[in-house]
Design an enzyme around this catalytic site. Sequence first.
Site, short mmCIF file in Angstrom:
data_model
loop_
_atom_site.label_atom_id
_atom_site.label_comp_id
_atom_site.label_asym_id
_atom_site.label_seq_id
_atom_site.Cartn_x
_atom_site.Cartn_y
_atom_site.Cartn_z
N ARG A 59 0.80 -1.23 0.00
CA ARG A 59 0.00 0.00 0.00
C ARG A 59 0.83 1.28 0.00
NH1 ARG A 59 -3.67 -1.75 4.91
NH2 ARG A 59 -1.99 -3.29 5.09
N GLU A 101 -8.98 -11.83 12.78
CA GLU A 101 -8.57 -10.82 11.81
C GLU A 101 -9.80 -10.20 11.16
OE1 GLU A 101 -5.24 -9.73 11.17
OE2 GLU A 101 -5.32 -10.74 13.09
N TYR A 112 31.97 34.18 -2.17
CA TYR A 112 32.20 32.74 -2.17
C TYR A 112 33.60 32.48 -1.63
CZ TYR A 112 33.38 28.03 -3.39
OH TYR A 112 33.79 26.73 -3.29
C1 UD1 Z 1 -1.30 -7.66 11.82
C2 UD1 Z 1 -2.07 -8.57 12.78
C3 UD1 Z 1 -3.32 -7.85 13.26
C4 UD1 Z 1 -2.95 -6.54 13.91
C5 UD1 Z 1 -2.10 -5.70 12.97
C6 UD1 Z 1 -1.55 -4.51 13.72
C7 UD1 Z 1 -1.67 -10.86 12.06
C8 UD1 Z 1 -2.22 -12.02 11.31
N1 UD1 Z 1 -2.45 -9.77 12.08
O1 UD1 Z 1 -2.12 -7.47 10.69
O2 UD1 Z 1 -4.03 -8.64 14.18
O3 UD1 Z 1 -4.11 -5.84 14.27
O4 UD1 Z 1 -0.97 -6.46 12.49
O5 UD1 Z 1 -0.80 -3.67 12.88
O6 UD1 Z 1 -0.61 -10.94 12.63
N2 UD1 Z 1 5.30 -9.67 7.91
C9 UD1 Z 1 6.37 -10.51 7.67
N3 UD1 Z 1 6.16 -11.66 7.00
C10 UD1 Z 1 4.94 -12.06 6.58
C11 UD1 Z 1 3.84 -11.20 6.83
C12 UD1 Z 1 4.05 -10.01 7.51
O7 UD1 Z 1 7.49 -10.20 8.05
O8 UD1 Z 1 4.84 -13.14 5.99
C13 UD1 Z 1 5.53 -8.42 8.63
C14 UD1 Z 1 5.20 -7.19 7.80
O9 UD1 Z 1 6.35 -6.75 7.10
C15 UD1 Z 1 4.76 -6.19 8.87
C16 UD1 Z 1 4.17 -7.07 9.95
O10 UD1 Z 1 4.66 -8.37 9.74
O11 UD1 Z 1 5.86 -5.50 9.42
C17 UD1 Z 1 2.66 -7.06 9.95
O12 UD1 Z 1 2.18 -7.59 8.73
P1 UD1 Z 1 0.90 -7.01 8.04
O13 UD1 Z 1 0.65 -7.78 6.80
O14 UD1 Z 1 0.99 -5.55 7.93
O15 UD1 Z 1 -0.20 -7.42 9.12
P2 UD1 Z 1 -1.61 -6.78 9.31
O16 UD1 Z 1 -2.53 -7.27 8.25
O17 UD1 Z 1 -1.47 -5.33 9.48
CA CA Z 2 0.24 -3.72 9.18
#
Ligand code: UD1
Ligand code: CA
Length: 454
Positions: free
Chosen positions: A15, A152, A364
């Site tokens: 995003r 979620e 300068y």
């Molecule tokens: C996640 C939480 C959600 C919470 C929210 C808060 C889960 C399933 N959901 O959702 O409950 O409310 O954060 O911000 O945990 N990342 C990895 N590897 C992956 C996937 C994600 O390293 O395979 C990292 C992303 O880079 C990021 C973080 O984990 O820094 C969160 O991932 P993101 O996909 O943003 O989770 P949310 O959908 O926001």
């Molecule tokens: Ca997030």
Amino acid sequence: MSLSIIILAAGKGTRMRSDLPKVLHKLGGRPLLWHVLQTAQQFTDARIHVVIGHRAREVQESFSAADVEWVVQDKQLGTGHAVAQAMPGIADDDSVLVMYGDIPLIRQSTLAPLCAIAEQGFLGLLTAELVDPTGYGRILHHADGSISGVVEEKDASASERSIREVNTGFIAAPAAKLRRWIDVLDNNNAQGEFYLTDVAARAVADGVSVRGLSAESVDDVLGINDRLQLAEQEQRYRNRCAVECMRDGVTLIDPTRFDLRGQLQAGEDVIIDINAVLEGDVRLGNRVSIGPNVVLRNVEVGDGTSILANCVIEDAVIGKGVRIGPFARVRPETRLADNTHVGNFVEIKKSDVGAGSKINHLSYIGDTTIGRDANIGAGTITCNYDGASKHRTVIGDDVFIGSDTQLVAPVEVGAGATIGAGSTITKDAPAGELTLSRSGQETRKGWQRPKKKK
Ligand code: UD1
Ligand code: CA
């Protein structure tokens, strides 16, 4: 028993609509992940594991000096899968704290009590009550009020979506238990991902209590998913820095128009006018005043110095009682000694200016050494570059350079010398003498200026 911190930073950050990995986007002049690492490092004995994936090398190279374990998650199969990648490097009797690379404003003081929950053998979730919980995982409770799990947004029923208590993402748990729960995660959900949040239900099934800890400040736990949120967090960060500076005794004429993108060390009674941008390492002595629209990057400023409006100063050391600007540019490797004056439309680069010397207008000065109490007239130019190499100009103590002089380097003007206005100096000028190069003045008697025909 010690603390292991896992920072999740493998995601692409779709995003953001950016070529840059999300955690390398900047907040307060530094990458998001830098802020998270700063906070993690405040747990001084903790081992830090950073899970990277999307453009992993780039992220790792941006923090090559950091004392952390890098763990690569080849495919981003979910937050639970990400944590699983780091678990082999973590001992069973550790506590584990999970942090997110895209939540930069979290404070150590918020996380310490969460870690304490893990140390007591429980699963701790940092929660928050949001006016608009859209996008977050919601906290579910049993009838007795205890936490039963996290759902979620995409998997939630309409009634679950109306819950405003959310999972901030930060969790802490004893390592052995977390390993057990992580090992049995599945991806049977709306996103086909291995959700870290499912460990809450696993803990409950395992008879381990899940303790919610409500974040004291909601602003600190907000994640950055798009550029709008990045700007909102930048504003909060700006405000946080301004508040800290004012608590430390700095007067900010308008804290909403003050940007600290680095560290400021300030003495007593420093006054900073609007729209100052301070980057890198900035040190201001006592009674320093900074005018409006000033940019300072890696600058040290002595007591009682005034920097007037619209100056840009970078990698410079400035003495006491100095006056700079308005509209001056001081470039890297410049030293201005005590009581020097640098006036409007003056550019100085890689130069030493001795105590009490003045360069007040339109000049300068580059690759130059100026002694004490010299006066450099308006429009003086050091011609330091011959198209191939840079050369030095040396100006002694008590020198007077007349206005509109070019000093063609390499060249030296001896102590006490005077240079006549309008000179082009190509050879060394001896100490104590008047040197000038100027074509003679003539008057053409009776000359008529052309007139326009009516
Ligand atoms: C996640 C939480 C959600 C919470 C929210 C808060 C889960 C399933 N959901 O959702 O409950 O409310 O954060 O911000 O945990 N990342 C990895 N590897 C992956 C996937 C994600 O390293 O395979 C990292 C992303 O880079 C990021 C973080 O984990 O820094 C969160 O991932 P993101 O996909 O943003 O989770 P949310 O959908 O926001
Ligand atoms: Ca997030």
